[in-house]
Write a protein that holds these residues in place. Structure first.
Motif, short mmCIF file in Angstrom:
data_model
loop_
_atom_site.label_atom_id
_atom_site.label_comp_id
_atom_site.label_asym_id
_atom_site.label_seq_id
_atom_site.Cartn_x
_atom_site.Cartn_y
_atom_site.Cartn_z
N LEU A 1 0.82 -1.22 0.00
CA LEU A 1 0.00 0.00 0.00
C LEU A 1 0.85 1.26 0.00
CD1 LEU A 1 -3.05 -0.37 2.40
CD2 LEU A 1 -3.02 -0.25 -0.08
N LEU A 2 2.00 1.20 0.70
CA LEU A 2 2.82 2.41 0.84
C LEU A 2 3.35 2.82 -0.52
CD1 LEU A 2 4.92 1.58 4.03
CD2 LEU A 2 3.28 3.43 3.79
N PRO A 3 3.45 4.16 -0.74
CA PRO A 3 4.05 4.59 -2.01
C PRO A 3 5.51 4.13 -2.06
CG PRO A 3 3.67 6.47 -0.58
CD PRO A 3 3.10 5.29 0.11
N GLN A 4 5.94 3.61 -3.16
CA GLN A 4 7.30 3.12 -3.27
C GLN A 4 7.83 3.39 -4.65
OE1 GLN A 4 7.35 -1.27 -3.33
NE2 GLN A 4 5.15 -1.13 -3.17
N ARG A 5 9.14 3.33 -4.77
CA ARG A 5 9.76 3.56 -6.07
C ARG A 5 9.49 2.34 -6.96
NH1 ARG A 5 13.15 7.87 -6.05
NH2 ARG A 5 14.08 7.26 -8.02
N GLU A 6 8.83 2.58 -8.05
CA GLU A 6 8.63 1.49 -8.99
C GLU A 6 9.87 1.38 -9.85
OE1 GLU A 6 4.04 2.80 -9.51
OE2 GLU A 6 4.89 1.54 -11.06
N ILE A 7 9.93 0.31 -10.61
CA ILE A 7 11.10 0.17 -11.48
C ILE A 7 11.05 1.25 -12.56
CG2 ILE A 7 11.47 -2.26 -11.07
CD1 ILE A 7 9.97 -2.87 -13.66
N ASN A 8 12.19 1.86 -12.84
CA ASN A 8 12.26 2.90 -13.86
C ASN A 8 12.30 2.31 -15.25
OD1 ASN A 8 12.38 4.81 -11.91
ND2 ASN A 8 14.53 5.28 -12.15
N GLY A 9 12.94 1.15 -15.35
CA GLY A 9 13.13 0.61 -16.69
C GLY A 9 13.78 -0.76 -16.63
N PHE A 10 14.40 -1.12 -17.73
CA PHE A 10 15.02 -2.43 -17.78
C PHE A 10 16.20 -2.40 -18.75
CE2 PHE A 10 13.58 -3.73 -22.01
CZ PHE A 10 12.49 -2.90 -22.22
N THR A 11 17.09 -3.37 -18.57
CA THR A 11 18.18 -3.54 -19.53
C THR A 11 18.10 -4.95 -20.09
OG1 THR A 11 19.67 -4.29 -17.78
CG2 THR A 11 19.77 -1.97 -18.36
N VAL A 12 18.55 -5.11 -21.31
CA VAL A 12 18.68 -6.43 -21.93
C VAL A 12 20.16 -6.64 -22.18
CG1 VAL A 12 18.08 -7.92 -23.87
CG2 VAL A 12 16.42 -6.23 -23.05
N THR A 13 20.70 -7.71 -21.61
CA THR A 13 22.12 -8.02 -21.84
C THR A 13 22.23 -9.36 -22.55
OG1 THR A 13 22.36 -9.09 -19.70
CG2 THR A 13 22.90 -6.76 -19.79
N VAL A 14 23.24 -9.47 -23.36
CA VAL A 14 23.55 -10.74 -24.03
C VAL A 14 25.02 -11.02 -23.77
CG1 VAL A 14 23.70 -11.97 -26.23
CG2 VAL A 14 21.80 -10.38 -25.82
N GLY A 15 25.27 -12.15 -23.14
CA GLY A 15 26.66 -12.47 -22.83
C GLY A 15 27.30 -11.41 -21.97
N GLY A 16 26.53 -10.76 -21.12
CA GLY A 16 27.05 -9.74 -20.23
C GLY A 16 27.13 -8.36 -20.83
N LYS A 17 26.87 -8.22 -22.11
CA LYS A 17 26.94 -6.90 -22.76
C LYS A 17 25.53 -6.33 -22.90
CE LYS A 17 31.13 -7.50 -25.61
NZ LYS A 17 31.86 -8.16 -24.59
N THR A 18 25.38 -5.08 -22.51
CA THR A 18 24.07 -4.44 -22.60
C THR A 18 23.77 -4.08 -24.05
OG1 THR A 18 24.37 -3.53 -20.40
CG2 THR A 18 22.62 -2.58 -21.73
N VAL A 19 22.63 -4.56 -24.56
CA VAL A 19 22.28 -4.29 -25.95
C VAL A 19 21.12 -3.31 -26.07
CG1 VAL A 19 23.13 -6.55 -26.68
CG2 VAL A 19 20.71 -6.27 -26.19
N LEU A 20 20.34 -3.18 -24.99
CA LEU A 20 19.15 -2.34 -25.08
C LEU A 20 18.76 -1.85 -23.69
CD1 LEU A 20 15.98 -3.24 -27.13
CD2 LEU A 20 15.73 -2.69 -24.74
N TYR A 21 18.35 -0.58 -23.63
CA TYR A 21 17.80 -0.02 -22.39
C TYR A 21 16.34 0.33 -22.64
CZ TYR A 21 22.67 1.05 -21.12
OH TYR A 21 24.00 0.98 -20.85
N GLY A 22 15.49 -0.01 -21.71
CA GLY A 22 14.09 0.39 -21.83
C GLY A 22 13.76 1.34 -20.70
#
Lengths: 335, 142
Positions: free
Chosen positions: B34-55
């Motif tokens: 119920l309490l207001p909380q920080r929701e997730i801002n976004g997400f990352t997609v990594t392949v083999g440890g390398k970031t390929v996309l930020y959402g």
């Protein structure tokens, strides 16, 4: 979105509640501003700038305050840069293949000067006859602004007829609007009492306030990197930032790069030795326009020009990959 | 007989403590949601440890950091290409969720049963991970 580029507001304050009423109201107001500016400056059928561009002959057109402000600044920059910032190159931008329609999935030739698009996104070089004709339409000094209980612009009777078709002078203010947006958007965000944030308009204009622990770590893209990796970073707080670069939008023919930045003196894509210009200062719209002008000036003239502006810091990257800046000591090299 | 057994079995002290702990746990979980909380801002997609996309869920936008590894299908759908195959992801901006809708990672395709809302989405054969982020991306100009 603003003129086809994404707009974003990021808040770093740890006490700030995302998706709260304040957050939603602030974002709504910022996105409403972006939509309002789109309706004025987007080269689409019902926009103010489109109405101006399609007006024929000498015509006094009533315009909005935003349009007036941007035109007014543009005229100032045009004068200060000796014409190397010039928003009246719209026909040339289209001729060289850098308007939105050229990016469509399927390119349909609509104008007599259109060429087929190659598989790599490039176009054959245009007929020099059209380059010269459209260059004759770029005298922006003839545009006059007046305020008479309302805002007006008088479009001069500049026209050229080629192969039986008549073209009139036309404006493209996209090189100033993102900075202008950042100038206004940061005031909106501040009005909500939000302190630690940054705003990005298309990644080429930003406003950075502060972070809870100091400055933002501004990353500057490596113009030679295909993946837009950052090459350097510099701490920035409470400043506007604008960047222009020939690497942002270009195609290659016979090993020569043709960029979307048109040199008004030649009517062709710039052949500058500068590939990237980043400016940091107070006035986003001004920085936005100046960054384009500096690309056209090239490194030597550009350095001479920008040092006249005491409140603007610069970071140039030339075609040899050299980084020239008046804040060299603050730069962190990431590669 | 059951009724008799129930009547005969009184509450023991230990039972009261367990029930109390359960009640406290349930109430705490209830309050936390119920309490207001920080929701997730976004997400990352990594392949083999390398970031390929930020959402970015705040601004409903995607930034592709490795252009050769990502194919945009539409505003909500992206094909992530690894050396061993692909995973097509679909973004639900309104609910801040991401799922894998198509993949060639094998017969079981376990990653297609995962949702970002519930935790990281992982495709082991393709070494692809979709993770939630609460961090704000660094400002990038150029």
């Amino acid at each position: 979105m603003l003129l086809g580029a994404p707009v974003a507001v990021y808040v770093a304050d740890p006490n700030y509640i995302l998706d709260s009423k304040v957050d939603r109201n602030m974002r709504r107001e910022v996105y409403d501003l972006a939509n309002e500016l789109n309706s004025i400056f987007s080269i689409e059928e019902n926009s103010e700038i489109s109405a101006y561009n399609t007006a024929i002959g000498e015509k006094r057109v009533k315009i909005s305050e935003h349009f007036y402000n941007v035109l007014s600044l543009s005229k100032e920059l045009f004068t200060q840069s000796n014409g190397l910032f010039n928003p009246q190159v719209s026909h040339l931008v289209d001729l060289w293949g850098f308007t939105k329609r050229h990016k469509d999935e399927v390119f349909i030739k609509q104008k007599p000067y259109d060429r087929d698009r190659n598989s790599d996104g490039s176009f054959a070089l245009p007929d020099q006859m059209y380059v010269d004709a459209f260059k004759s339409l770029t005298d922006f000094s003839l545009v006059t602004l007046t305020y008479d209980n309302d805002y007006f612009v008088t479009k001069p009777d500049q026209k050229v007829t080629i192969n039986g078709e008549t073209y009139y002078s036309a404006l493209d203010l996209s090189s100033v609007v993102k900075g202008y947006f950042c100038d206004l958007a940061h005031k909106i965000v501040q009005s909500y009492g939000i302190k630690n944030y940054y705003i990005s308009a298309g990644g080429s204009s930003l406003y950075l306030s502060t972070r809870p622990n100091g400055s933002w770590d501004l990353q500057i893209v490596d113009p030679f990197s295909k993946n837009r990796e950052a090459i350097i970073s510099v701490p920035v707080s409470n400043k506007q930032v604008a960047a222009s670069g020939t690497y942002q939008n270009y195609y290659t023919i016979d090993g020569v790069n043709y960029s979307h930045i048109i040199d008004p003196t030649t009517g062709a894509p710039t052949k500058s030795d500068l590939v990237s210009v980043t400016l940091i200062g107070e006035d986003g719209a001004k920085l936005d326009g100046l960054s384009t002008a500096l690309i056209n000036m090239g490194q030597e003239k550009g350095l001479e020009f920008i040092t006249n502006y005491q409140n603007i810091n610069y970071i140039f990257i030339n075609n040899k990959g050299e980084i020239i800046s008046d804040i060299q000591k603050d730069i962190t090299y990431l590669k | 007989m059951l009724t008799e057994n129930i009547k005969k079995a009184p509450f023991k002290k230990g039972d009261i403590i367990v029930y109390l702990a359960l009640i406290i746990l349930v109430v705490t979980l209830f309050l936390v949601t119920l309490l207001p909380q920080r929701e997730i801002n976004g997400f990352t997609v990594t392949v083999g440890g390398k970031t390929v996309l930020y959402g970015d869920f705040l601004n409903n936008s995607v930034k592709i950091s490795k252009v050769d590894w990502v194919e945009k299908i539409d505003e909500n759908t992206y094909k992530i290409i690894s050396q061993s195959g692909y995973n097509t992801i679909k973004i639900d901006w309104q609910n801040k969720d991401v799922v894998v809708i198509e993949t060639d990672c094998g017969i079981s395709k376990e990653c297609t049963y995962m949702r970002l809302k519930n935790g990281d989405v992982i495709c082991v054969p393709h070494q692809m991970i979709i993770s939630r982020t609460g961090e704000i991306p660094k400002p990038v100009v150029g």
